[in-house]
Design a protein around this motif. Structure first.
Motif, short mmCIF file in Angstrom:
data_model
loop_
_atom_site.label_atom_id
_atom_site.label_comp_id
_atom_site.label_asym_id
_atom_site.label_seq_id
_atom_site.Cartn_x
_atom_site.Cartn_y
_atom_site.Cartn_z
N ILE A 156 12.42 3.90 -18.58
CA ILE A 156 13.11 5.18 -18.68
C ILE A 156 13.80 5.54 -17.36
O ILE A 156 14.95 5.99 -17.34
N ALA A 157 13.10 5.31 -16.24
CA ALA A 157 13.70 5.58 -14.93
C ALA A 157 14.96 4.74 -14.73
O ALA A 157 15.95 5.20 -14.17
N GLY A 158 14.92 3.48 -15.18
CA GLY A 158 16.08 2.61 -15.06
C GLY A 158 17.24 3.09 -15.90
O GLY A 158 18.39 3.10 -15.46
N ILE A 159 16.95 3.52 -17.13
CA ILE A 159 17.99 4.03 -18.02
C ILE A 159 18.63 5.29 -17.44
O ILE A 159 19.84 5.46 -17.46
N LEU A 160 17.79 6.18 -16.90
CA LEU A 160 18.26 7.46 -16.37
C LEU A 160 18.78 7.35 -14.94
O LEU A 160 19.31 8.32 -14.40
N LYS A 161 18.58 6.16 -14.33
CA LYS A 161 19.01 5.93 -12.95
C LYS A 161 18.43 6.98 -12.01
O LYS A 161 19.15 7.62 -11.22
N THR A 162 17.14 7.16 -12.09
CA THR A 162 16.48 8.14 -11.23
C THR A 162 15.27 7.52 -10.55
O THR A 162 14.84 6.42 -10.89
N ARG A 163 14.74 8.19 -9.58
CA ARG A 163 13.63 7.68 -8.78
C ARG A 163 12.29 7.97 -9.45
O ARG A 163 12.22 8.80 -10.37
N ILE A 164 11.27 7.29 -8.97
CA ILE A 164 9.92 7.49 -9.49
C ILE A 164 9.01 7.97 -8.36
O ILE A 164 8.97 7.38 -7.29
N ASN A 165 8.29 9.05 -8.62
CA ASN A 165 7.25 9.53 -7.72
C ASN A 165 5.92 9.54 -8.48
O ASN A 165 5.90 9.62 -9.71
N ALA A 166 4.84 9.48 -7.74
CA ALA A 166 3.52 9.71 -8.32
C ALA A 166 2.98 11.02 -7.75
O ALA A 166 3.19 11.31 -6.57
N ILE A 167 2.34 11.80 -8.58
CA ILE A 167 1.72 13.03 -8.10
C ILE A 167 0.22 12.96 -8.39
O ILE A 167 -0.20 12.58 -9.48
N TRP A 168 -0.56 13.26 -7.36
CA TRP A 168 -2.02 13.14 -7.44
C TRP A 168 -2.66 14.50 -7.17
O TRP A 168 -2.16 15.27 -6.35
N CYS A 169 -3.75 14.77 -7.86
CA CYS A 169 -4.53 15.97 -7.58
C CYS A 169 -6.01 15.60 -7.55
O CYS A 169 -6.57 15.15 -8.55
N GLU A 170 -6.63 15.77 -6.40
CA GLU A 170 -8.04 15.44 -6.22
C GLU A 170 -8.83 16.71 -5.87
O GLU A 170 -8.41 17.48 -5.00
N ARG A 171 -9.94 16.91 -6.54
CA ARG A 171 -10.83 18.02 -6.19
C ARG A 171 -11.88 17.47 -5.23
O ARG A 171 -12.78 16.73 -5.63
N ILE A 172 -11.76 17.81 -3.96
CA ILE A 172 -12.65 17.30 -2.93
C ILE A 172 -13.27 18.49 -2.20
O ILE A 172 -12.57 19.34 -1.66
N GLU A 173 -14.61 18.55 -2.25
CA GLU A 173 -15.37 19.63 -1.63
C GLU A 173 -14.85 21.00 -2.09
O GLU A 173 -14.70 21.94 -1.30
N GLY A 174 -14.57 21.08 -3.38
CA GLY A 174 -14.18 22.35 -3.98
C GLY A 174 -12.74 22.75 -3.78
O GLY A 174 -12.34 23.83 -4.24
N LYS A 175 -11.93 21.91 -3.12
CA LYS A 175 -10.52 22.25 -2.89
C LYS A 175 -9.62 21.28 -3.66
O LYS A 175 -9.96 20.11 -3.83
N TYR A 176 -8.47 21.78 -4.09
CA TYR A 176 -7.54 20.99 -4.87
C TYR A 176 -6.46 20.41 -3.94
O TYR A 176 -5.61 21.15 -3.43
N HIS A 177 -6.50 19.12 -3.74
CA HIS A 177 -5.56 18.45 -2.86
C HIS A 177 -4.43 17.85 -3.70
O HIS A 177 -4.68 17.01 -4.56
N ILE A 178 -3.20 18.26 -3.43
CA ILE A 178 -2.03 17.76 -4.14
C ILE A 178 -1.24 16.86 -3.19
O ILE A 178 -0.97 17.22 -2.04
N GLU A 179 -0.86 15.68 -3.69
CA GLU A 179 -0.06 14.76 -2.87
C GLU A 179 1.02 14.13 -3.73
O GLU A 179 0.78 13.71 -4.86
N LEU A 180 2.22 14.07 -3.17
CA LEU A 180 3.34 13.39 -3.82
C LEU A 180 3.60 12.09 -3.10
O LEU A 180 3.61 12.04 -1.87
N GLU A 181 3.80 11.02 -3.86
CA GLU A 181 3.99 9.69 -3.27
C GLU A 181 5.20 9.01 -3.92
O GLU A 181 5.34 9.01 -5.14
N SER A 182 6.06 8.45 -3.10
CA SER A 182 7.22 7.73 -3.62
C SER A 182 6.79 6.35 -4.11
O SER A 182 6.14 5.60 -3.39
N ILE A 183 7.14 6.02 -5.35
CA ILE A 183 6.84 4.72 -5.92
C ILE A 183 8.06 3.82 -5.90
O ILE A 183 7.97 2.60 -5.76
N SER A 184 9.24 4.38 -6.02
CA SER A 184 10.46 3.58 -6.16
C SER A 184 11.11 3.24 -4.82
O SER A 184 12.17 2.65 -4.78
#
Length: 241
Positions: A156-184
């Protein structure tokens, strides 16, 4: 063992957190953005939208607190697999989920996805789920064993000619950690979009391995946060390779 108990314990907490964010009890101020500058650049700068890979690791539902105030994410799902679950969410949630059903990826669906991307919105797709259509799966190494992953998001990313990111959310010691990571990043053209080479399978495999390595690293660090409760390595799935 203790780790199995811990996994189910964390899953119970994750369910409670999902309900809390659906009820608007968890807000943007409750999030810890690990790489806020990157997230702002990728998701809020007026660029074309991207494909956002999510997973069964952590609790990506918490990103709704980010989505409600900062960006629009449309989730691609198979309606045949998810209809009852989605009905439950929308019955509880104050804000209806933005869903796109892709049991059939036809021309009209591609146009709809294109409009979403052009308007600066983002398309969320599960990166660690097997595709319903067997010819969209490929077996790759994960945690030392071969198992199937879906190539759909990358096509789908190839068809749309757009980039791919991954988004992660980890609950560590009661806090919500959000991280965006470039895959493409390793397979980009000058516009920052996915650039599929002549050998599509080889190109897609390279991108998939970027994502899988990141998922693997996180699962090894916090195995109790990976909520994939099916036989991930022994599925009877036909694949490309």
């Amino acid at each position: 063992s203790f780790m199995i108990y811990r996994n189910f314990y964390e899953f119970g907490i994750a369910i409670c957190d999902k309900i809390a964010v659906w009820k608007d009890k968890i807000k943007y101020k409750d999030l810890h953005i690990i790489n806020a500058e990157t997230l702002n650049k990728e998701l809020r700068s007026g660029l074309r939208g991207s494909i956002l890979l999510v997973s069964h690791y952590g609790n990506i539902e918490i990103a709704r607190a980010l989505s409600d105030s900062k960006l629009n994410i449309f989730i691609l799902v198979y309606k045949s697999n998810s209809a009852k679950f989605l009905d439950m969410i929308n019955a509880i949630s104050k804000n209806k989920l933005k869903m796109l059903f892709i049991d059939d990826l036809d021309f009209s669906t591609i146009l709809e996805l294109q409009n979403i991307i052009e308007n600066g919105n983002h398309i969320g797709i599960m990166g660690d789920r097997v595709a319903v259509q067997n010819d969209k799966n490929i077996k790759l190494d994960f945690l030392g064993r071969s198992c199937p992953f879906s190539m759909g998001a990358y096509f789908i990313a190839g068809i749309l000619k757009t980039r791919i990111n991954a988004i992660w959310c980890e609950r560590i010691e009661g806090k919500y950690h959000i991280e965006l990571e470039s895959i493409s990043r390793s397979n980009e053209n000058k516009d920052g979009n996915v650039n599929l080479k002549r050998d599509k399978i080889e190109s897609i495999t390279n991108l998939m391995q970027n994502y899988i390595k990141s998922l693997e690293k996180r699962v090894l660090q916090n195995p109790q946060l990976w909520f994939n409760f099916y036989d991930y390595w022994n599925q009877d799935v036909k694949t490309k390779i």
